[in-house]
Every structure is written in C-alpha cells, then in structure tokens.
Design an enzyme around this catalytic site. Structure first.
Site, PDB file in Angstrom:
ATOM      1  N   SER A 116       1.056  -1.595  -0.217  1.00 19.32           N
ATOM      2  CA  SER A 116       0.362  -0.081  -0.028  1.00 19.32           C
ATOM      3  C   SER A 116       1.404   1.373  -0.135  1.00 19.32           C
ATOM      4  O   SER A 116       2.375   1.047   0.397  1.00 19.32           O
ATOM      5  CB  SER A 116      -1.199  -0.414   1.184  1.00 19.32           C
ATOM      6  N   GLU A 165       6.281  -0.433  -5.724  1.00 19.55           N
ATOM      7  CA  GLU A 165       5.044  -0.593  -6.527  1.00 19.55           C
ATOM      8  C   GLU A 165       4.088  -0.289  -5.454  1.00 19.55           C
ATOM      9  O   GLU A 165       3.636  -1.557  -4.875  1.00 19.55           O
ATOM     10  CB  GLU A 165       5.212  -2.264  -6.944  1.00 19.55           C
ATOM     11  N   GLU A 202      -8.366   4.136  -2.762  1.00 20.50           N
ATOM     12  CA  GLU A 202      -7.877   3.025  -2.770  1.00 20.50           C
ATOM     13  C   GLU A 202      -8.613   1.933  -1.879  1.00 20.50           C
ATOM     14  O   GLU A 202      -8.486   2.195  -0.913  1.00 20.50           O
ATOM     15  CB  GLU A 202      -6.059   2.076  -2.536  1.00 20.50           C
ATOM     16  N   CYS A 260      -4.005  -4.706  -7.975  1.00 23.76           N
ATOM     17  CA  CYS A 260      -3.766  -2.611  -7.414  1.00 23.76           C
ATOM     18  C   CYS A 260      -4.090  -2.319  -9.277  1.00 23.76           C
ATOM     19  O   CYS A 260      -4.365  -0.703  -9.072  1.00 23.76           O
ATOM     20  CB  CYS A 260      -2.118  -2.800  -7.653  1.00 23.76           C
TER      21      CYS A 260
HETATM   22  P1  NAD Z   1       0.291  -3.851   2.842  1.00 26.35           P
HETATM   23  O1  NAD Z   1       1.190  -2.172   2.116  1.00 26.35           O
HETATM   24  O2  NAD Z   1      -0.311  -3.969   4.098  1.00 26.35           O
HETATM   25  O3  NAD Z   1       1.673  -5.539   2.753  1.00 26.35           O
HETATM   26  C1  NAD Z   1       2.488  -5.325   2.656  1.00 26.35           C
HETATM   27  C2  NAD Z   1       4.044  -5.869   2.837  1.00 26.35           C
HETATM   28  O4  NAD Z   1       4.031  -5.489   3.052  1.00 26.35           O
HETATM   29  C3  NAD Z   1       3.086  -7.497   3.560  1.00 26.35           C
HETATM   30  O5  NAD Z   1       3.888  -7.835   3.050  1.00 26.35           O
HETATM   31  C4  NAD Z   1       3.593  -6.874   5.033  1.00 26.35           C
HETATM   32  O6  NAD Z   1       3.737  -7.288   6.302  1.00 26.35           O
HETATM   33  C5  NAD Z   1       4.341  -5.000   4.634  1.00 26.35           C
HETATM   34  N1  NAD Z   1       4.505  -4.416   5.754  1.00 26.35           N
HETATM   35  C6  NAD Z   1       3.396  -3.836   6.431  1.00 26.35           C
HETATM   36  N2  NAD Z   1       4.175  -3.033   7.155  1.00 26.35           N
HETATM   37  C7  NAD Z   1       5.210  -2.847   7.075  1.00 26.35           C
HETATM   38  C8  NAD Z   1       7.066  -1.980   7.169  1.00 26.35           C
HETATM   39  N3  NAD Z   1       6.385  -0.567   8.082  1.00 26.35           N
HETATM   40  N4  NAD Z   1       7.962  -2.095   7.459  1.00 26.35           N
HETATM   41  C9  NAD Z   1       8.365  -2.565   5.815  1.00 26.35           C
HETATM   42  N5  NAD Z   1       6.963  -3.406   6.045  1.00 26.35           N
HETATM   43  C10 NAD Z   1       5.829  -4.103   6.352  1.00 26.35           C
HETATM   44  O7  NAD Z   1      -0.112  -4.413   1.771  1.00 26.35           O
HETATM   45  P2  NAD Z   1      -0.872  -5.513   1.202  1.00 26.35           P
HETATM   46  O8  NAD Z   1      -2.679  -5.561   2.188  1.00 26.35           O
HETATM   47  O9  NAD Z   1      -0.947  -6.376   1.561  1.00 26.35           O
HETATM   48  O10 NAD Z   1      -1.383  -5.170  -0.589  1.00 26.35           O
HETATM   49  C11 NAD Z   1      -2.122  -4.501  -0.843  1.00 26.35           C
HETATM   50  C12 NAD Z   1      -1.930  -3.095  -1.642  1.00 26.35           C
HETATM   51  O11 NAD Z   1      -0.684  -3.856  -2.194  1.00 26.35           O
HETATM   52  C13 NAD Z   1      -2.559  -2.785  -2.243  1.00 26.35           C
HETATM   53  O12 NAD Z   1      -2.503  -1.090  -1.574  1.00 26.35           O
HETATM   54  C14 NAD Z   1      -1.738  -2.711  -3.831  1.00 26.35           C
HETATM   55  O13 NAD Z   1      -2.580  -1.716  -4.550  1.00 26.35           O
HETATM   56  C15 NAD Z   1      -0.699  -2.927  -3.754  1.00 26.35           C
HETATM   57  N6  NAD Z   1      -1.022  -3.639  -4.626  1.00 26.35           N
HETATM   58  C16 NAD Z   1       0.671  -3.004  -5.308  1.00 26.35           C
HETATM   59  C17 NAD Z   1       0.747  -3.756  -7.004  1.00 26.35           C
HETATM   60  C18 NAD Z   1       1.369  -3.349  -7.724  1.00 26.35           C
HETATM   61  O14 NAD Z   1       2.438  -3.749  -8.735  1.00 26.35           O
HETATM   62  N7  NAD Z   1       1.575  -1.533  -7.940  1.00 26.35           N
HETATM   63  C19 NAD Z   1       0.273  -5.461  -6.722  1.00 26.35           C
HETATM   64  C20 NAD Z   1       0.163  -5.827  -5.905  1.00 26.35           C
HETATM   65  C21 NAD Z   1      -0.943  -4.771  -4.311  1.00 26.35           C
END
Ligand code: NAD
Length: 480
Positions: A211, A232, A364, A266
């Site tokens: 995110s 990303e 989003e 995403c």
């Molecule tokens: P998220 O940001 O909650 O988590 C993503 C990852 O980051 C997880 O592995 C989580 O454990 C880790 N994380 C969380 N806090 C962290 C921190 N402080 N430091 C380091 N790592 C941390 O996202 P999500 O809910 O797993 O996924 C959904 C999001 O991902 C949506 O916003 C979506 O649009 C995005 N996404 C983007 C793409 C792209 O290629 N642009 C592709 C897929 C998903």
C-alpha cells in the site's frame, strides 16, 4: 517458545498452517546467510543462473495445479485466476532465465585513441523483497527472478496472509538448484520482520509492493542508509467509456477489471468514467452483469468472485459503501456482505453519479466496488481520470483512433489499455505506475534489471601512455 501466527482460509475460516513470527534476530540471521552466499552466487556465470530459473519455471509448470488449488484456499481467488497467477511466475522465470544470456551493457568509442569503453551491469548484494498477498506467487517471482539472474541474494518477507504459498515458492526454488543461502524467507508481520529487513545495514536494496502508506514508511526507514528503494503501490484506476464505444465489450471489461480477484488488484478498475450518451445503457447492463456473478469459494468451478482476504478488508470495503452513500453517490447494486459458509464475501458493488473528488472516487478501496462518473466529453473524461494521486493503470473504450492515441498520450498512468479493461499486464513490458503509485522504478521487462543492478563504466587504455580525456584531445577541430 517462539511466537507464531496462522494462515487462515478466507472462504471458511479454517486454519491452514502455523508459521514462526520472525523477529529482528531472525531477519539478521537470514541476511547474514544471504550476504555469505552472495559472494559465490555473484560469480556464477549469468547463463548458469538463468538455467536455474528455467528449471524453476519447469517446476512451477509441474506444480501449477497444486499451487493454484492452494491459492484458492489460502488467498481465496478463483481457480482460473489462481492458475493465471502461477502462469505469470512461469512466464517471468522463463523470461528472466533468458536474461542470463543477455544482461546487455553498452560499448561506445572513446574520444582518445587506443582506449576502450563499456558499461556492465553489476549485482548489488542482498535484496530485501517485501510482497503483498494478492498475487502470492506472481509478485515474489517479479522480484526474485530478476534479482537472482542479476546475481543478487534475496531475503523474502511475504505477506502474513499467504505464508504457505511463499513457502512452496522458495521450496521449489531450492529444488531448481538455487544454492543454500541465496534465497531466504522470513515470515511474520510488517512492523516487525518487514521493518527489520528494511533497516538492516547489510540490505542495500528494498523492493516493496504494497500500500501507499506502507511504501512511505518503508521509504523513510530506508532513508538513513540511502538504500535503493523500489516501490509498487496502490492504484485508483479508471476505465473511460466514450459515446462511440462498443458498450457490451466495455461492460465485459469493467466486470473483469472491477470484480476479478474480488477487486483486490492494484490495477482494479474502481472508477468508470462514462460519456453521458451511453451512461443509461451502460448502467443497466453493468448492474445486470454484476448481479449475475456467483460468489463462493475459489476452488468451486461455478464461482466467479471469491472472498475478501480477511475481516479487516471486509470492514474496510463496507465502510466505503457507507462513505459513498453519505457523499451522495447512488448505490445501484451490492453494498453489503454476503453470507456463505463463514466466508468473507462482499456483493459486487456499483455506485452511480459519483463526482471525481468524492472519497469513493479518490481512495483505494481494494474490494469489489466501482463508481460511475458521468462526463460530457473526451477532455472532461481525461481530466477526471487524471484527478487522483495514483497513476498505475487506465483504459479507454472508443472506436475513434484519434481519441485512442490522445488517451495514450494524456492519461497519467504507467499502463494504458485501449478497448480492454485495466488489468492484463504481460511480463515482458515494464509494470508500474506514475505519481504516488511508486517512485519511478518499474517491475518486469528489461526495466526490472535497473532495480537489481548498478551500472559500472569501465575504461581500458591500451595506448601505453598517459592520455587525459577532455585535455589531450581538446585541440582537435570541433565538429562542423
Ligand atoms: P501492505 O502495505 O499492508 O503490506 C505489504 C507488505 O508489506 C506485507 O508483506 C506487509 O507485511 C509488509 N509491511 C507492512 N508494514 C511494513 C513496514 N512498516 N515495514 C516493512 N514492511 C511492512 O499491503 P497489502 O495489504 O499486503 O497489499 C495491498 C496493497 O498492495 C494495495 O495498496 C495494492 O494496490 C498494492 N499492490 C500494488 C501492486 C503494484 O504492483 N503496484 C501490486 C499488488 C498490490
């Protein structure tokens, strides 16, 4: 006794497995293993590194059904999409396997005699790869395949909702012949294991998908050591439907882009910007199509839309239904959870008469919710599409080639589709977004190599004497 966490099936609530909740000390052990293994892996000829990826692709093919079935259970997406997720990893592994015989640099003539110049790609070291749950096999492959063929070692921190799939992913990599220590996995939570990886002094590259909010936290945490950070992030992707569009084709594309993977992509189309001349027709056809979708567990053949990933996601999606109603948008269909065997289902939801600046058209949602925005013409449609902080994907349905080309030029996104929805990227073109969807890097294609290598420029002087660039040749005539 170490702490643990559970992988839970979103369609049933069943606990599928228990995993160790990695701490900063576990992350340090993984990084040290990777750092040691890097010293040998970087010297393995790139074509040989590529061969390991070819074997990995073959293993993914052999295990495609098993992985897809597990994905329907652990992540919840429907069977065909789960197969597509695995196929993307297969394609990426073959593609990056081939890079082992390319990894092209440049040669260019020197301004001095008897001097040779070239640039080469160098591996960087230990890559910290942090991935989300929505493409649990594909996204790890987008990061690991290019990182590995370039000669880096990796510590993967997969999402806490899909650890089983990540575990199978690294097991198959080991079976393909990745040497011990080159790929390591740490399970657990973002604020613990993820943050420790981002801050670790021996991890110079962070490749993160997730995110926008987490992306900002990651960037700040990595800033003290000036790490390379590849992001990303989220999207608020729009499909534009013009007055000359094939409306039936557009409706199919909207349904696939807005409700596929239960809107948890995403690139999901969470806005549809519609020319007023076809607004009424599109509304009724879209609502009928959305109401035909069957909700259920991903592993059942007749299911069109699976569950949301967890209860927090369900609550977030529902809160946006309330936000949309309070903002004055008109709820056409959906807008409520759907009870089915304890699964976290939400009815495909369509709002009409949304304004571009409403929260449901700006933020989003990451669920099966889309908002229709009526417009009077092309310029207004493009302006509405661009009026968000994100810039991942966009699409236009039109039969006018001039409009199509203007849209390709003017839509401020990293990806634009013409006469197709907002999803459907292939592995050999760059993938990523403009504006606050990222920080200028791209995944996939040749562009991914820039994340995982440093350029080195090499000058070889074989004149046998001191030659000074910009000085010894300064007397030569300037080009006319
Ligand atoms: P998220 O940001 O909650 O988590 C993503 C990852 O980051 C997880 O592995 C989580 O454990 C880790 N994380 C969380 N806090 C962290 C921190 N402080 N430091 C380091 N790592 C941390 O996202 P999500 O809910 O797993 O996924 C959904 C999001 O991902 C949506 O916003 C979506 O649009 C995005 N996404 C983007 C793409 C792209 O290629 N642009 C592709 C897929 C998903």
């Amino acid at each position: 006794m170490a702490e643990t966490f559970e992988s839970v099936a979103p369609a049933t609530g069943e606990v599928l497995a228990t995993f160790p909740r990695s701490t900063a000390a576990d992350v340090d052990r993984a990084v040290q293993a990777a750092k040691a293994a890097f010293e040998e892996w970087r010297l393995v000829p790139a074509p040989e590194r590529g061969n390991v990826l070819f074997r990995f692709a073959e293993l993914l093919r052999a295990h495609k059904d098993e992985l897809a079935d597990l994905m329907t259970r652990e992540m919840g997406k429907v069977k065909a999409e789960a197969g597509g997720d695995v196929q993307e990893a297969i394609d990426m592994s073959y593609y990056m396997g081939g890079e082992g015989r390319r990894l092209f640099g440049q040669t260019t003539p020197s301004e001095l005699r008897d001097k040779f110049m070239m640039s080469v790609r160098m591996p960087i070291g230990v890559v910290g790869a942090i991935t989300p749950w929505n493409f649990p096999i594909a996204i790890p492959s987008w990061k690991l395949a290019p990182a590995l063929v370039c000669g880096n070692a990796v510590v993967l921190k997969p999402a806490e909702d899909t650890p089983l799939l990540a575990q199978r992913f690294v097991e198959l990599l080991a079976e393909a012949g990745i040497p011990d220590g080159v790929v390591n996995v740490v399970h657990g939570f973002g604020e613990e294991a993820g943050d420790a990886l981002v801050r670790h002094p021996d991890v110079p590259v962070i490749s993160f998908t997730g995110s926008r909010e987490t992306g900002i936290a990651v960037t700040k945490a990595a800033a003290d050591r000036l790490k390379h950070v590849h992001l990303e992030l989220g999207g608020k992707n729009a499909i534009i439907v013009m007055d000359d569009a094939d409306v039936d084709l557009a409706v199919e594309g909207i349904v696939w882009s807005a409700f596929g993977t239960t809107g948890q992509r995403c690139t999901a189309a969470s806005r549809v910007i519609v020319h007023e001349a076809v607004y009424g027709e599109l509304q009724s056809k879209l609502v009928a199509a959305a109401e035909r979708l069957r909700l259920g567990p991903g592993w059942e053949d007749e299911t069109d839309v699976g569950p949301l990933i967890n209860r927090a996601a369900l609550e977030k999606v529902h809160s946006y239904t309330e936000i949309g109603k309070n903002e004055g948008a008109k709820l056409l269909t959906g807008g409520e959870p759907y009870a089915n065997g304890g699964g976290l289902y939400y009815r495909p939801t369509v709002f009409a008469d949304a304004e571009p600046d409403m929260r449901i058209a700006q933020e989003e949602i990451f669920g099966p919710t889309t908002a229709l925005i009526p417009v009077a013409g092309f310029d207004e449609a493009v302006a509405a599409a661009n009026a968000v902080r994100f810039g991942l994907s966009s699409s236009i349905y039109t039969r006018d080639v001039n409009r199509a080309f203007r849209a390709m030029r003017d839509l401020q996104t990293g990806i634009t589709y013409v006469n197709a929805g907002t999803t459907g990227a292939e592995v050999h073109l760059p993938f990523g977004g403009t504006k606050e969807t990222g920080n200028g890097h791209r995944e996939a294609g040749q562009a991914a190599l820039d994340v995982f290598t440093e350029w080195k420029s090499v000058y070889v002087d074989y004149s046998g004497k001191l030659q000074r660039a910009q000085i010894d040749n300064a007397e030569r005539p300037a080009p006319r």
